[in-house]
Design a protein around this motif. Structure first.
Motif, PDB file in Angstrom:
ATOM      1  N   ALA A   1      -2.483 -32.256 -20.692  1.00 23.60           N
ATOM      2  CA  ALA A   1      -3.689 -31.896 -19.887  1.00 23.60           C
ATOM      3  C   ALA A   1      -4.682 -32.473 -20.737  1.00 23.60           C
ATOM      4  CB  ALA A   1      -3.640 -30.426 -19.627  1.00 23.60           C
ATOM      5  N   GLU A   2      -4.681 -32.443 -22.212  1.00 24.54           N
ATOM      6  CA  GLU A   2      -5.579 -32.843 -22.761  1.00 24.54           C
ATOM      7  C   GLU A   2      -6.283 -34.292 -22.782  1.00 24.54           C
ATOM      8  OE1 GLU A   2      -3.776 -29.560 -25.098  1.00 24.54           O
ATOM      9  OE2 GLU A   2      -2.971 -31.330 -24.198  1.00 24.54           O
ATOM     10  N   GLU A   3      -5.221 -35.087 -22.004  1.00 26.70           N
ATOM     11  CA  GLU A   3      -5.481 -36.563 -21.739  1.00 26.70           C
ATOM     12  C   GLU A   3      -6.081 -36.725 -20.388  1.00 26.70           C
ATOM     13  OE1 GLU A   3      -2.174 -38.995 -23.612  1.00 26.70           O
ATOM     14  OE2 GLU A   3      -1.462 -36.913 -23.480  1.00 26.70           O
ATOM     15  N   ILE A   4      -6.250 -35.756 -19.608  1.00 26.70           N
ATOM     16  CA  ILE A   4      -6.701 -35.821 -18.255  1.00 26.70           C
ATOM     17  C   ILE A   4      -8.201 -36.523 -17.846  1.00 26.70           C
ATOM     18  CG2 ILE A   4      -7.381 -33.690 -17.842  1.00 26.70           C
ATOM     19  CD1 ILE A   4      -5.978 -33.712 -15.047  1.00 26.70           C
ATOM     20  N   GLY A   5      -8.898 -36.060 -18.932  1.00 21.90           N
ATOM     21  CA  GLY A   5     -10.386 -36.507 -18.640  1.00 21.90           C
ATOM     22  C   GLY A   5     -11.080 -36.209 -17.473  1.00 21.90           C
ATOM     23  N   GLU A   6     -11.590 -36.980 -16.704  1.00 27.92           N
ATOM     24  CA  GLU A   6     -12.086 -36.857 -15.369  1.00 27.92           C
ATOM     25  C   GLU A   6     -11.083 -36.956 -14.367  1.00 27.92           C
ATOM     26  OE1 GLU A   6     -15.429 -39.393 -14.850  1.00 27.92           O
ATOM     27  OE2 GLU A   6     -16.488 -38.789 -16.388  1.00 27.92           O
ATOM     28  N   GLY A   7      -9.614 -37.180 -14.746  1.00 35.13           N
ATOM     29  CA  GLY A   7      -8.945 -37.311 -13.459  1.00 35.13           C
ATOM     30  C   GLY A   7      -8.315 -38.482 -13.619  1.00 35.13           C
ATOM     31  N   PHE A   8      -6.970 -38.530 -13.445  1.00 37.70           N
ATOM     32  CA  PHE A   8      -6.111 -39.967 -13.216  1.00 37.70           C
ATOM     33  C   PHE A   8      -6.586 -40.870 -11.839  1.00 37.70           C
ATOM     34  CE2 PHE A   8      -3.491 -37.448 -15.872  1.00 37.70           C
ATOM     35  CZ  PHE A   8      -3.628 -38.085 -17.151  1.00 37.70           C
ATOM     36  N   ALA A   9      -6.892 -40.173 -10.796  1.00 31.18           N
ATOM     37  CA  ALA A   9      -7.153 -40.604  -9.602  1.00 31.18           C
ATOM     38  C   ALA A   9      -8.675 -41.425 -10.047  1.00 31.18           C
ATOM     39  CB  ALA A   9      -7.392 -39.718  -8.311  1.00 31.18           C
ATOM     40  N   THR A  10      -9.725 -40.529 -10.435  1.00 28.54           N
ATOM     41  CA  THR A  10     -10.870 -41.173 -10.952  1.00 28.54           C
ATOM     42  C   THR A  10     -10.802 -42.407 -11.764  1.00 28.54           C
ATOM     43  OG1 THR A  10     -11.870 -38.969 -10.713  1.00 28.54           O
ATOM     44  CG2 THR A  10     -12.962 -40.729 -11.999  1.00 28.54           C
ATOM     45  N   ARG A  11      -9.718 -42.463 -12.590  1.00 30.25           N
ATOM     46  CA  ARG A  11      -9.575 -43.632 -13.576  1.00 30.25           C
ATOM     47  C   ARG A  11      -9.222 -44.604 -12.853  1.00 30.25           C
ATOM     48  NH1 ARG A  11      -5.955 -41.983 -18.548  1.00 30.25           N
ATOM     49  NH2 ARG A  11      -7.008 -39.982 -19.168  1.00 30.25           N
ATOM     50  N   LEU A  12      -8.402 -44.510 -11.703  1.00 29.90           N
ATOM     51  CA  LEU A  12      -7.930 -45.564 -10.949  1.00 29.90           C
ATOM     52  C   LEU A  12      -8.955 -46.279 -10.120  1.00 29.90           C
ATOM     53  CD1 LEU A  12      -4.403 -44.675  -9.311  1.00 29.90           C
ATOM     54  CD2 LEU A  12      -4.853 -45.849 -11.400  1.00 29.90           C
ATOM     55  N   VAL A  13      -9.857 -45.500  -9.450  1.00 31.91           N
ATOM     56  CA  VAL A  13     -10.926 -45.863  -8.949  1.00 31.91           C
ATOM     57  C   VAL A  13     -11.999 -46.794  -9.868  1.00 31.91           C
ATOM     58  CG1 VAL A  13     -13.240 -45.004  -7.775  1.00 31.91           C
ATOM     59  CG2 VAL A  13     -10.991 -44.063  -7.218  1.00 31.91           C
ATOM     60  N   ALA A  14     -12.257 -45.899 -11.038  1.00 30.71           N
ATOM     61  CA  ALA A  14     -13.157 -46.855 -11.979  1.00 30.71           C
ATOM     62  C   ALA A  14     -12.546 -48.170 -12.562  1.00 30.71           C
ATOM     63  CB  ALA A  14     -13.461 -45.931 -13.212  1.00 30.71           C
ATOM     64  N   GLY A  15     -11.189 -48.327 -12.405  1.00 33.77           N
ATOM     65  CA  GLY A  15     -10.646 -49.430 -12.936  1.00 33.77           C
ATOM     66  C   GLY A  15     -10.502 -50.413 -11.739  1.00 33.77           C
ATOM     67  N   GLY A  16     -11.030 -50.062 -10.439  1.00 37.07           N
ATOM     68  CA  GLY A  16     -10.766 -50.979  -9.399  1.00 37.07           C
ATOM     69  C   GLY A  16      -9.371 -51.230  -8.729  1.00 37.07           C
ATOM     70  N   LEU A  17      -8.548 -50.092  -9.140  1.00 36.15           N
ATOM     71  CA  LEU A  17      -7.162 -49.962  -8.559  1.00 36.15           C
ATOM     72  C   LEU A  17      -7.393 -49.295  -7.194  1.00 36.15           C
ATOM     73  CD1 LEU A  17      -5.202 -49.614 -11.927  1.00 36.15           C
ATOM     74  CD2 LEU A  17      -5.678 -51.816 -10.478  1.00 36.15           C
ATOM     75  N   ALA A  18      -7.981 -48.579  -6.776  1.00 31.33           N
ATOM     76  CA  ALA A  18      -8.223 -47.663  -5.901  1.00 31.33           C
ATOM     77  C   ALA A  18      -9.634 -47.346  -5.290  1.00 31.33           C
ATOM     78  CB  ALA A  18      -7.506 -46.399  -6.013  1.00 31.33           C
ATOM     79  N   THR A  19      -9.677 -46.815  -4.109  1.00 26.24           N
ATOM     80  CA  THR A  19     -11.019 -46.524  -3.736  1.00 26.24           C
ATOM     81  C   THR A  19     -11.054 -45.133  -3.066  1.00 26.24           C
ATOM     82  OG1 THR A  19     -11.079 -47.544  -1.681  1.00 26.24           O
ATOM     83  CG2 THR A  19     -12.033 -48.757  -3.550  1.00 26.24           C
ATOM     84  N   ARG A  20     -12.172 -44.465  -2.878  1.00 21.39           N
ATOM     85  CA  ARG A  20     -12.005 -43.113  -2.022  1.00 21.39           C
ATOM     86  C   ARG A  20     -12.725 -43.261  -0.810  1.00 21.39           C
ATOM     87  NH1 ARG A  20     -10.583 -38.954  -5.523  1.00 21.39           N
ATOM     88  NH2 ARG A  20     -10.987 -39.194  -7.673  1.00 21.39           N
ATOM     89  N   PRO A  21     -11.784 -42.846   0.273  1.00 18.56           N
ATOM     90  CA  PRO A  21     -12.552 -43.278   1.427  1.00 18.56           C
ATOM     91  C   PRO A  21     -13.649 -42.668   1.831  1.00 18.56           C
ATOM     92  CG  PRO A  21     -10.141 -42.608   1.654  1.00 18.56           C
ATOM     93  CD  PRO A  21     -10.580 -42.368   0.318  1.00 18.56           C
ATOM     94  N   ALA A  22     -14.404 -43.050   2.582  1.00 16.33           N
ATOM     95  CA  ALA A  22     -15.943 -42.490   2.863  1.00 16.33           C
ATOM     96  C   ALA A  22     -15.661 -41.394   3.769  1.00 16.33           C
ATOM     97  CB  ALA A  22     -16.560 -43.536   3.847  1.00 16.33           C
ATOM     98  N   PRO A  23     -16.202 -40.225   3.573  1.00 17.27           N
ATOM     99  CA  PRO A  23     -16.227 -39.121   4.433  1.00 17.27           C
ATOM    100  C   PRO A  23     -16.387 -39.273   6.014  1.00 17.27           C
ATOM    101  CG  PRO A  23     -17.604 -38.584   2.394  1.00 17.27           C
ATOM    102  CD  PRO A  23     -17.309 -39.967   2.549  1.00 17.27           C
ATOM    103  N   ARG A  24     -15.459 -38.821   6.841  1.00 20.22           N
ATOM    104  CA  ARG A  24     -15.659 -39.080   8.174  1.00 20.22           C
ATOM    105  C   ARG A  24     -16.795 -37.911   8.719  1.00 20.22           C
ATOM    106  NH1 ARG A  24      -9.401 -40.295   9.876  1.00 20.22           N
ATOM    107  NH2 ARG A  24      -9.101 -42.402   8.653  1.00 20.22           N
TER     108      ARG A  24
END
Length: 226
Positions: free
Chosen positions: A203-226
């Motif tokens: 848990a100490e390594e989670i930072g802002e979250g692993f999904a957020t890291r993927l987005v920041a690294g260009g490996l994923a994006t968050r869909p725009a709210p509908r």
């Protein structure tokens, strides 16, 4: 005085924190990834993909009794679903279906949940061969790891993978896990005792979250709210 971790007394925790839940979405190359609880009516999709991907999956999965065609037949799903749901209701695992664009794409499970002062579990997953390389497994692991360290109240997640399984090694590394060591002759896979690499994250390594890291690294994006 009750012991507590992250501000929550053990005795005050819900019976099965973190399950059921719906997680995501994250957009990756293969489509929009979400996680949801397993359902009885998933049997048809589960069996169809597992039977089709026999060769692709069996070489990485623990050896089990009976032929693959029987263990993954449609009629085998209800007992698996009941077992996983029962463990989930007792707080011993968190079983999820991975969906891509709303369609069944695989499974991901946090298992062997131990509470008290350890707060540890393992994570395992499989994804349809048609979606291999599309970022689905990485997104699913990231989403579930974030959930495990927040809503599910865990402190440590572990994963093991055969050294030959380069794709899964990359999934865990990209999702934020670190390699800790090598377990010799750790698990019976494909009829023999196989070495496995050990990966973990706390848990100490989670930072802002692993999904957020993927987005920041260009490996994923968050869909725009509908």
């Amino acid at each position: 005085m009750a012991s507590q971790v992250y501000g929550t007394p053990y005795g005050a925790e819900p019976r099965h924190p973190g399950w059921p839940a719906r997680l995501g979405p994250l957009d990756v190359a293969a489509g929009t990834v979400m996680l949801r609880p397993i359902r009885l009516r998933d049997g048809g999709d589960w069996s169809r993909i597992r039977l089709r991907d026999h060769t692709y999956l069996e070489r990485w999965e623990p050896t089990a009794a009976g032929p693959w065609s029987e263990r993954n037949a449609l009629w085998a799903w209800p007992s698996q679903w009941l077992s996983l749901r029962g463990l989930a209701r007792r707080g011993q695992c968190l079983p999820f279906v991975i969906t891509v664009d709303g369609a069944f794409a695989g499974q991901i499970t946090i298992g062997n949940v131990i509470r008290a002062s350890l707060r540890s579990a393992w994570v395992g997953y499989w994804v349809s061969s048609e979606l291999a390389g599309g970022g689905v497994a990485t997104a699913a692991v990231a989403l579930l790891a974030d959930h495990a360290f927040t809503s599910a109240g865990l402190h440590r997640l572990e994963a093991t993978v055969r050294p030959e399984n380069g794709a899964s090694v990359r999934v865990l590394t990209k999702a934020g896990f670190r390699q800790e060591g090598l377990f010799l002759r750790y698990l019976d896979v494909a009829g023999d005792w196989r070495d496995h690499l050990s990966f973990a994250v706390t848990a100490e390594e989670i930072g802002e979250g692993f999904a957020t890291r993927l987005v920041a690294g260009g490996l994923a994006t968050r869909p725009a709210p509908r």
